[in-house]
Design an enzyme around this catalytic site. Structure first.
Site, mmCIF file in Angstrom:
data_model
loop_
_atom_site.group_PDB
_atom_site.id
_atom_site.type_symbol
_atom_site.label_atom_id
_atom_site.label_comp_id
_atom_site.label_asym_id
_atom_site.label_seq_id
_atom_site.Cartn_x
_atom_site.Cartn_y
_atom_site.Cartn_z
ATOM 1 N N LYS A 183 0.865 -1.182 0.000
ATOM 2 C CA LYS A 183 0.000 0.000 0.000
ATOM 3 C C LYS A 183 0.900 1.230 0.000
ATOM 4 C CE LYS A 183 -3.820 1.963 2.649
ATOM 5 N NZ LYS A 183 -4.612 1.823 3.877
ATOM 6 N N ASP A 241 -1.631 10.227 -6.271
ATOM 7 C CA ASP A 241 -0.226 9.903 -6.547
ATOM 8 C C ASP A 241 0.124 8.442 -6.263
ATOM 9 O OD1 ASP A 241 -0.301 9.877 -3.811
ATOM 10 O OD2 ASP A 241 1.169 11.488 -3.516
ATOM 11 N N ARG A 295 0.604 -5.027 3.638
ATOM 12 C CA ARG A 295 -0.614 -5.430 4.350
ATOM 13 C C ARG A 295 -0.979 -6.869 4.004
ATOM 14 N NH1 ARG A 295 -5.753 -1.542 3.849
ATOM 15 N NH2 ARG A 295 -5.838 -2.247 1.684
ATOM 16 N N ARG A 338 -14.237 -6.820 -1.386
ATOM 17 C CA ARG A 338 -15.086 -5.900 -0.634
ATOM 18 C C ARG A 338 -16.527 -5.987 -1.111
ATOM 19 N NH1 ARG A 338 -10.817 -1.699 -0.083
ATOM 20 N NH2 ARG A 338 -8.962 -2.824 -0.726
ATOM 21 N N ASP A 384 -16.794 0.073 0.189
ATOM 22 C CA ASP A 384 -15.518 -0.443 -0.328
ATOM 23 C C ASP A 384 -14.546 -0.723 0.815
ATOM 24 O OD1 ASP A 384 -15.683 2.462 -0.189
ATOM 25 O OD2 ASP A 384 -13.592 2.474 -0.803
HETATM 26 P P1 AMP Z 1 -9.876 4.964 1.075
HETATM 27 O O1 AMP Z 1 -10.279 6.310 1.562
HETATM 28 O O2 AMP Z 1 -8.542 4.529 1.568
HETATM 29 O O3 AMP Z 1 -10.923 3.926 1.297
HETATM 30 O O4 AMP Z 1 -9.676 5.126 -0.498
HETATM 31 C C1 AMP Z 1 -10.732 5.379 -1.389
HETATM 32 C C2 AMP Z 1 -10.230 5.259 -2.804
HETATM 33 O O5 AMP Z 1 -9.281 6.281 -3.095
HETATM 34 C C3 AMP Z 1 -9.549 3.956 -3.139
HETATM 35 O O6 AMP Z 1 -9.874 3.626 -4.467
HETATM 36 C C4 AMP Z 1 -8.086 4.291 -3.002
HETATM 37 O O7 AMP Z 1 -7.261 3.426 -3.741
HETATM 38 C C5 AMP Z 1 -8.057 5.707 -3.558
HETATM 39 N N1 AMP Z 1 -6.905 6.472 -3.039
HETATM 40 C C6 AMP Z 1 -6.746 6.931 -1.778
HETATM 41 N N2 AMP Z 1 -5.581 7.582 -1.651
HETATM 42 C C7 AMP Z 1 -4.967 7.556 -2.867
HETATM 43 C C8 AMP Z 1 -3.737 8.064 -3.381
HETATM 44 N N3 AMP Z 1 -2.876 8.723 -2.618
HETATM 45 N N4 AMP Z 1 -3.474 7.843 -4.684
HETATM 46 C C9 AMP Z 1 -4.328 7.178 -5.471
HETATM 47 N N5 AMP Z 1 -5.503 6.672 -5.045
HETATM 48 C C10 AMP Z 1 -5.832 6.857 -3.764
HETATM 49 MG MG MG Z 2 -10.392 1.948 1.473
#
Ligand code: AMP
Ligand code: MG
Length: 499
Positions: A110, A122, A173, A180, A249
């Site tokens: 991750k 990014d 991880r 999901r 998700d």
């Molecule tokens: P999360 O808030 O971790 O559940 O992420 C929600 C979505 O945003 C998922 O599809 C993640 O892969 C994407 N995401 C979160 N942070 C980043 C990042 N820095 N770069 C690219 N995708 C991201």
């Molecule tokens: Mg997530």
């Protein structure tokens, strides 16, 4: 012999389930911590993971033979709104291994760089977010809850641009799978019934093999998932854990807790507690977690409709009947867990009301959630009019927390109720000590550890915290600092996703 014995099953699903993608190398990988017991469980030599070669693999700068990196695709409801296209935007599944326990595990990086699902992000992770996930997910594991785990963390030697520039890191991880509710939603939205069928079969075989032969696989899966989530969230509630971002998700079919973004354990008990800086409406407040779980399970049922029954009305009826069992299952799981916390074999008539009164008093007097229950465990060895705990004074939390006077009438009634149990005082106390942790990842300690690492490059507080949390049920007064609630100026009021 390969350093990691990969045995991948998700890549055998059709190509529309994922995108093949290599991690993006980083400037200067540096080791932070390797989880030795978990590495051993996965058949990976911890010393190798700590070596420059292992560190390079953990940073995404090298690929182990047998690894087939993929970003998986999913959709999801985020804060109630459907997003048709999410996916691993900053993560890559390196592959799967069969652990020494016979269980199949995903190994994922991750923060390993952009993927086709990055949506302008990014693909990277700041060190603070990686360390938070390491600390809290491993604490969840030692507290006995199903959870994704942290195999290792490494720094990248690069900066990531957020509100300011922060040191970058990669978390490795481990999960029983990363499938999901949103994975099902992705294919349902595209009316891809074949994909739904394949996914149902894959998840059943992986997580609920005893249900795999059921006449209606999709229904069996839905029922198992409802049961798993009822059990999981009941246990969150009884630890004072607030997930913070219960989007569809972020709910795994394996029943493991995932996504340690804005999560936090509460100090003083408050049903309306919210920590996440982005949860303005309090959708994911502590007291809402069971209802949100119910809502998320309805979203899963909805996604499964095309494979539940060829006749739509009958599919809806099956889905509804399954989802309607959630409140009852949650209440049962919660009751069983609560009974253990209170030293009771089970909740009898009047016990729920007694417990509700305790929660009411805890809220009114802003009592520390963890220490209130732990102190009750200390006192479980005493009888009304008796003379103190059965444990040696040094191992109780009396010096940190005492039941305040307004609770004494409640305490007397609870002790009378305990006296009616068939168990001995010693047995009750042993159960309570195993159900009421003394060490949780307190927010102010987590923040302190993250700050030291991020601002000074000092990983000592992080390592000390992870070490203490590896034994959350065993009190040692030398570690009193880690069990003590925050002073007013130390209280953390908000957490940030830190993505
Ligand atoms: P999360 O808030 O971790 O559940 O992420 C929600 C979505 O945003 C998922 O599809 C993640 O892969 C994407 N995401 C979160 N942070 C980043 C990042 N820095 N770069 C690219 N995708 C991201
Ligand atoms: Mg997530």
């Amino acid at each position: 012999m390969a350093a990691i014995a990969f045995d991948n099953s998700y890549t055998r699903l059709p190509e529309r389930f994922f995108s093949r993608r290599q991690p993006t190398p980083v400037a200067d990988p540096g080791p932070v911590r390797v989880n030795h017991p978990l590495a051993t469980l996965l058949g990976i030599a911890p010393q190798w993971l700590e070596s420059p070669e292992g560190t390079a693999v953990l940073a995404g700068n090298a690929i182990v033979p047998g690894s087939e990196p993929i970003a998986t695709v999913y959709a999801g409801h985020q804060f109630g709104s459907y997003n048709p296209q999410l996916g691993d935007g900053r993560a890559l599944l390196l592959g799967e291994v069969i652990g020494a326990d016979g269980t199949r595990y995903d190994i994922q990086l991750k923060g390993s760089g952009p993927t086709p699902y990055s949506r302008g992000g990014d693909g990277r992770a700041p060190l603070g977010a990686v360390l938070r996930e390491y600390i809290v997910s491993e604490a969840m594991h030692t507290l006995g809850l199903p959870t994704t785990r942290a195999l290792a963390a490494v720094t990248t030697g690069e900066q990531v641009a957020r509100e300011s520039f922060l040191p970058g890191a990669v978390l490795c991880r481990v999960a029983r799978s990363h499938i999901r509710i949103g994975t099902f939603q992705f294919f349902a939205a595209r009316q891809d019934t074949e994909a739904l069928e394949l996914l149902v079969a894959h998840v059943l075989e992986r997580h609920y093999p005893d249900a795999a032969g059921d006449g209606n696989p999709a229904l069996a899966l839905l029922q198992r998932m409802i049961n798993a989530q009822a059990s999981l969230v009941a246990r969150w509630q009884l630890l004072g854990f607030i997930h913070g971002v219960m989007n569809t998700d972020n709910m795994l079919l394996s029943g493991e807790t995932i996504d340690y973004g804005p999560c936090a354990f509460m100090d003083a008990f408050n049903r309306d507690q919210v920590y996440s800086s982005i949860d303005h409406a309090g959708r994911y407040a502590y007291g809402n977690q069971p209802a949100i779980t119910h809502w998320n399970l309805a979203a899963l049922a909805q996604a499964l409709l095309p494979v539940l029954h060829p006749d739509q009305d009958q599919a809806v009826a099956l889905a509804q009947a399954a989802v309607d069992t959630f409140p009852g299952q949650f209440a049962r799981e919660h009751g069983q867990c609560l009974a253990r916390k209170l030293g009771l074999a089970e909740l009898a008539d009047g016990d729920q009301a007694l417990a509700d009164e305790l929660f009411q008093l805890m809220e009114e007097h802003q009592l520390d959630f963890t220490l209130t229950f732990r102190r009750l465990a200390d006192l479980a060895g005493t009888t009304p009019g008796g003379d103190g705990a059965t444990q040696g004074a040094g191992t109780t939390v009396e010096a940190l927390f005492e039941i305040p006077d307004p609770l004494l009438p409640w305490l007397a009634r609870w002790q009378q109720r305990l006296a009616a149990e068939q168990t001995t005082a010693g047995e009750r106390q042993a159960v309570m000590y195993s159900a009421n942790p003394v060490f949780i990842p307190r927010n102010h300690l987590v923040e302190e550890a993250l700050r030291a690492a991020t601002e000074q490059g000092d990983f000592e507080p992080f390592n000390a915290l992870v070490d203490v949390l590896s034994q959350p049920f065993t009190y040692n007064p030398e570690r009193a600092r880690f069990a003590t609630p925050p002073r007013p100026e130390q209280v953390v009021r908000q957490t940030f996703c830190g993505t």
